[in-house]
Design a protein around this motif. Structure first.
Motif, PDB file in Angstrom:
ATOM      1  N   GLY A  15      24.861  30.603  45.062  1.00  9.76           N
ATOM      2  CA  GLY A  15      23.531  30.166  45.449  1.00  9.76           C
ATOM      3  C   GLY A  15      23.632  28.736  45.942  1.00  9.76           C
ATOM      4  N   GLY A  18      23.795  25.026  41.587  1.00  7.10           N
ATOM      5  CA  GLY A  18      24.727  25.424  40.523  1.00  7.10           C
ATOM      6  C   GLY A  18      26.078  25.814  41.111  1.00  7.10           C
ATOM      7  N   ARG A  21      28.028  22.734  42.653  1.00  7.64           N
ATOM      8  CA  ARG A  21      28.707  21.934  41.623  1.00  7.64           C
ATOM      9  C   ARG A  21      29.977  22.626  41.161  1.00  7.64           C
ATOM     10  NH1 ARG A  21      23.711  20.623  37.628  1.00  7.64           N
ATOM     11  NH2 ARG A  21      22.831  18.884  38.772  1.00  7.64           N
ATOM     12  N   PRO A 200      27.475  29.926  38.487  1.00  6.56           N
ATOM     13  CA  PRO A 200      26.298  29.763  37.624  1.00  6.56           C
ATOM     14  C   PRO A 200      25.057  29.495  38.464  1.00  6.56           C
ATOM     15  CG  PRO A 200      27.625  27.775  37.571  1.00  6.56           C
ATOM     16  CD  PRO A 200      28.378  28.764  38.407  1.00  6.56           C
ATOM     17  N   ASN A 202      21.132  31.176  39.996  1.00  8.83           N
ATOM     18  CA  ASN A 202      19.996  31.977  39.545  1.00  8.83           C
ATOM     19  C   ASN A 202      20.287  33.471  39.780  1.00  8.83           C
ATOM     20  OD1 ASN A 202      17.453  33.458  39.743  1.00  8.83           O
ATOM     21  ND2 ASN A 202      16.494  31.460  39.463  1.00  8.83           N
ATOM     22  N   SER A 206      19.339  34.012  43.672  1.00 12.62           N
ATOM     23  CA  SER A 206      20.563  33.563  44.351  1.00 12.62           C
ATOM     24  C   SER A 206      21.616  34.668  44.360  1.00 12.62           C
ATOM     25  CB  SER A 206      21.149  32.312  43.668  1.00 12.62           C
ATOM     26  OG  SER A 206      20.317  31.191  43.885  1.00 12.62           O
ATOM     27  N   SER A 231      27.514  31.753  32.994  1.00 15.15           N
ATOM     28  CA  SER A 231      26.086  31.774  32.680  1.00 15.15           C
ATOM     29  C   SER A 231      25.376  30.537  33.228  1.00 15.15           C
ATOM     30  CB  SER A 231      25.868  31.825  31.166  1.00 15.15           C
ATOM     31  OG  SER A 231      24.478  31.781  30.916  1.00 15.15           O
ATOM     32  N   ALA A 238      17.454  27.035  31.636  1.00 17.86           N
ATOM     33  CA  ALA A 238      18.215  26.790  32.867  1.00 17.86           C
ATOM     34  C   ALA A 238      18.490  25.293  32.966  1.00 17.86           C
ATOM     35  CB  ALA A 238      17.430  27.259  34.073  1.00 17.86           C
ATOM     36  N   ALA A 243      15.204  29.981  36.458  1.00 18.39           N
ATOM     37  CA  ALA A 243      15.915  31.180  35.981  1.00 18.39           C
ATOM     38  C   ALA A 243      15.413  31.635  34.609  1.00 18.39           C
ATOM     39  CB  ALA A 243      17.421  30.925  35.942  1.00 18.39           C
ATOM     40  N   MET A 297      27.982  20.982  33.821  1.00 18.32           N
ATOM     41  CA  MET A 297      28.851  20.215  34.724  1.00 18.32           C
ATOM     42  C   MET A 297      28.273  18.820  34.949  1.00 18.32           C
ATOM     43  SD  MET A 297      29.844  23.289  37.339  1.00 18.32           S
ATOM     44  CE  MET A 297      28.213  23.995  37.443  1.00 18.32           C
TER      45      MET A 297
END
Ligand code: GDP
Length: 318
Positions: A15, A18, A21, A200, A202, A206, A231, A238, A243, A297
């Protein structure tokens, strides 16, 4: 089995923030050329006649080292003069597009008007920005995520940005999905991958649109033995975005378990955060191998460590 990390071919289903990263970490573990990211385009939208691909841009800007670190999207140190002027003319400016960011959308739109598919446009943009990871839109055909809410059926960006994710989501649909074919290279990359990672991201807006494109979910299932998901839900929440609210309103458990349950027939391994360690046994009963680690992260070392963990999870399982 491939000899070393340096030979692995890795596909990431991605997506926006997330995934971006995570990919930032992954390019520190393997060479960018080993990675193909298949990116959601269900969030794409048009503003001022320009074609905007938010997830592709977030991933591209991040990997180019250009992303705005405060927002996770848009360009660092960008200005908003164009939209300030547009506002004076009475145009809506709720979807923020910086001045230099607009150059990306102008360029993409010019190439689209010449008939070029989104996958080739993306390749050229990435080449210009020195992005070594191969970014593929999930499809060159238009797919639009829409959400059914008490306020009516909302296009994704209206729900997400204009209305600030405040509406309860009753169901999610992907307009155009029945006609959408995977972009060139997508199925081939999945077929030949040594490792497929569900970022990780949505799960509903996503990852699900990517899986809904004809052939992609099948391709993932065929590679289940070497597929791992991370996850996006940590400690029942989230890290950003809706999410958790979507899990709740769509009738699922609001936890890493709820996400694992969605992916149970698609991946072999599920990575959860250390704060969710007590969920591991329940998730294992879904027939998933579980890895517990830090998945938040916060900085480069954490991104790199999570990527390393995802890569090794599959290597160790072979
Ligand atoms: P969007 O299209 O920009 O919303 O991007 P994504 O779907 O890729 O990202 C949103 C998801 O990423 C959310 O569900 C977040 O919880 C998740 N996410 C963001 N940062 C992190 C992180 O550091 N760790 C984990 N595990 N998930 C994250």
């Amino acid at each position: 089995m491939k000899g070393s990390l340096n030979d692995l071919r890795i596909v990431v289903l991605a997506g926006g923030v997330g995934a971006a990263r995570f990919l930032e970490g992954l390019v520190q573990v393997v060479r960018p050329e080993q990675i193909t990211a298949i990116v959601n385009t269900g969030d794409d939208a048009e503003f001022y006649g320009l074609y905007v691909s938010p997830d592709l841009d977030t991933v591209m800007y991040t990997l180019a080292g250009l992303v705005n670190p405060e927002t996770g999207w848009g360009l660092r140190d960008d200005t908003m003069q164009c939209q300030e002027q547009l506002a004076r003319y009475g145009e809506d400016v709720w979807f923020r597009l910086g001045d230099r960011d607009l150059a990306t959308h102008l360029r993409r739109s010019i190439l689209r008007q010449s008939g070029m598919p989104l996958s080739e446009i993306t390749r050229r943009l990435c080449e210009s920005l020195g992005v070594g990871v191969r970014l593929l839109p999930m499809s060159d055909d238009p797919v639009r995520t829409v959400l059914n809410t008490p306020a009516g059926t909302l296009p994704f960006q209206e729900y997400f940005v204009l209305r600030g994710q405040r509406d309860e989501v009753r169901s999610v649909h992907y307009r155009g999905i029945a006609e959408a074919r995977p972009a060139p290279g997508v199925l081939e990359a999945m077929r030949t991958a040594d490792l497929i990672i569900v970022a990780p991201s949505n799960p509903f807006v996503s990852v699900a649109p990517i899986l809904a494109v004809k052939g992609i979910q099948d391709a993932l299932q065929k590679k289940q033995a070497c597929a791992v998901a991370i996850s996006p839900i940590i400690g029942g929440a989230a890290v950003k975005g809706p999410a958790a609210e979507m899990l709740r309103s769509l009738g699922m458990e609001v936890s890493a378990y709820g996400v694992a349950n969605r992916y149970r027939d698609l991946v072999k391994t599920f990575i959860i955060d250390q704060v969710d360690a007590e969920l591991a046994h329940r998730i294992e009963r879904l027939d998933l191998q579980v890895i517990v680690t830090q998945t938040l992260m916060t900085g480069q070392p954490e991104k790199r460590a999570l990527a390393q963990c995802a890569v090794e999870s599959v290597l160790l399982a072979r």
